[in-house]
Design a protein around this motif. Structure first.
Motif, PDB file in Angstrom:
ATOM      1  N   GLY A 176       0.178  -5.390  -3.880  1.00  0.00           N
ATOM      2  CA  GLY A 176      -0.429  -5.535  -5.197  1.00  0.00           C
ATOM      3  C   GLY A 176      -0.859  -4.215  -5.791  1.00  0.00           C
ATOM      4  O   GLY A 176      -1.476  -4.167  -6.849  1.00  0.00           O
ATOM      5  N   GLY A 177      -0.564  -3.117  -5.113  1.00  0.00           N
ATOM      6  CA  GLY A 177      -0.934  -1.808  -5.624  1.00  0.00           C
ATOM      7  C   GLY A 177      -2.342  -1.429  -5.213  1.00  0.00           C
ATOM      8  O   GLY A 177      -2.952  -2.048  -4.343  1.00  0.00           O
ATOM      9  N   PHE A 178      -2.866  -0.404  -5.817  1.00  0.00           N
ATOM     10  CA  PHE A 178      -4.186   0.106  -5.523  1.00  0.00           C
ATOM     11  C   PHE A 178      -5.055  -0.088  -6.764  1.00  0.00           C
ATOM     12  O   PHE A 178      -4.908   0.623  -7.752  1.00  0.00           O
ATOM     13  CB  PHE A 178      -4.114   1.586  -5.128  1.00  0.00           C
ATOM     14  N   ILE A 179      -5.950  -1.055  -6.693  1.00  0.00           N
ATOM     15  CA  ILE A 179      -6.786  -1.388  -7.840  1.00  0.00           C
ATOM     16  C   ILE A 179      -7.654  -0.198  -8.210  1.00  0.00           C
ATOM     17  O   ILE A 179      -8.307   0.410  -7.362  1.00  0.00           O
ATOM     18  CB  ILE A 179      -7.655  -2.627  -7.513  1.00  0.00           C
ATOM     19  N   GLY A 180      -7.649   0.136  -9.498  1.00  0.00           N
ATOM     20  CA  GLY A 180      -8.468   1.212 -10.014  1.00  0.00           C
ATOM     21  C   GLY A 180      -7.875   2.596  -9.876  1.00  0.00           C
ATOM     22  O   GLY A 180      -8.504   3.581 -10.242  1.00  0.00           O
ATOM     23  N   VAL A 181      -6.655   2.710  -9.333  1.00  0.00           N
ATOM     24  CA  VAL A 181      -6.064   4.034  -9.129  1.00  0.00           C
ATOM     25  C   VAL A 181      -5.879   4.787 -10.431  1.00  0.00           C
ATOM     26  O   VAL A 181      -5.943   6.010 -10.465  1.00  0.00           O
ATOM     27  CB  VAL A 181      -4.733   3.942  -8.333  1.00  0.00           C
ATOM     28  N   ASP A 182      -5.673   4.059 -11.533  1.00  0.00           N
ATOM     29  CA  ASP A 182      -5.451   4.719 -12.813  1.00  0.00           C
ATOM     30  C   ASP A 182      -6.752   5.026 -13.550  1.00  0.00           C
ATOM     31  O   ASP A 182      -6.751   5.529 -14.652  1.00  0.00           O
ATOM     32  CB  ASP A 182      -4.549   3.850 -13.705  1.00  0.00           C
TER      33      ASP A 182
END
Length: 184
Positions: A176-182
């Motif tokens: 699901g990706g890395f939450i908050g990476v952006d």
């Protein structure tokens, strides 16, 4: 050295550095217009495994043109144009390539290319197994110590002793990706 010479050298250096940056290999996704495949969804055994076909039948998932493989002639043409093809995605009908930015206009003009999107700067370096094992981590039965600790915590050795090895198992990993990476 006179001011005008220094200015001229600085300007020349700037343009050379810009040229060098623009001439480097970068990574791009190339998307194709169509599948234009020699395969047919009427004969899925030519491009899907029996297991995949059985799973689709059980789950009432139809076989569509998205399942057709990428046209091999497209890949060959891209490579002939100087692009390094890293991998393809049949569901997105595209490939990840590495090429010099100056070749993009020629690639875009190919009749089967729908679009090209910039992915990342610089070349993708092939992974070498020695890069995967950190120098500080000695191998234990072919595994690093950190892997050995994880396996011990999960009870992997006990499972192996009971005959549970995962052999012939098909495993899917959904990231699901890395939450908050952006938001950094």
């Amino acid at each position: 050295m006179g001011r005008s010479k220094l200015l001229l050298i600085s300007i020349l250096g700037f343009f050379l550095s810009v040229f060098k940056l623009n001439a480097q290999d970068h990574r791009f996704m190339v998307f194709f217009q169509d599948k234009s495949s020699s395969f047919s969804i009427d004969n899925p055994l030519e491009f899907l495994s029996t297991r995949a076909i059985e799973r689709r039948f059980k789950q009432n998932i139809s076989i569509t043109e998205q399942d057709l493989p990428i046209n091999q002639d497209y890949l060959t043409t891209l490579e002939d144009q100087g692009a390094k093809v890293w991998f393809s995605t049949k569901w997105l009908n595209g490939v990840l390539i590495q090429t010099d930015s100056s070749k993009l206009a020629d690639l875009r003009s190919l009749s089967f290319v729908s679009s090209i999107e910039y992915v990342a700067p610089g070349p993708l370096k092939p992974r070498i197994e020695s890069d995967l094992v950190k120098k500080n981590q000695p191998l234990v039965k072919g595994r690093t110590q950190s892997t050995e600790i994880q396996n011990m915590l999960l009870g992997i050795d006990a499972m192996h002793q009971e005959g549970i090895t995962g052999k012939n198992m098909l495993i899917a990993v959904f990231d699901g990706g890395f939450i908050g990476v952006d938001n950094t």
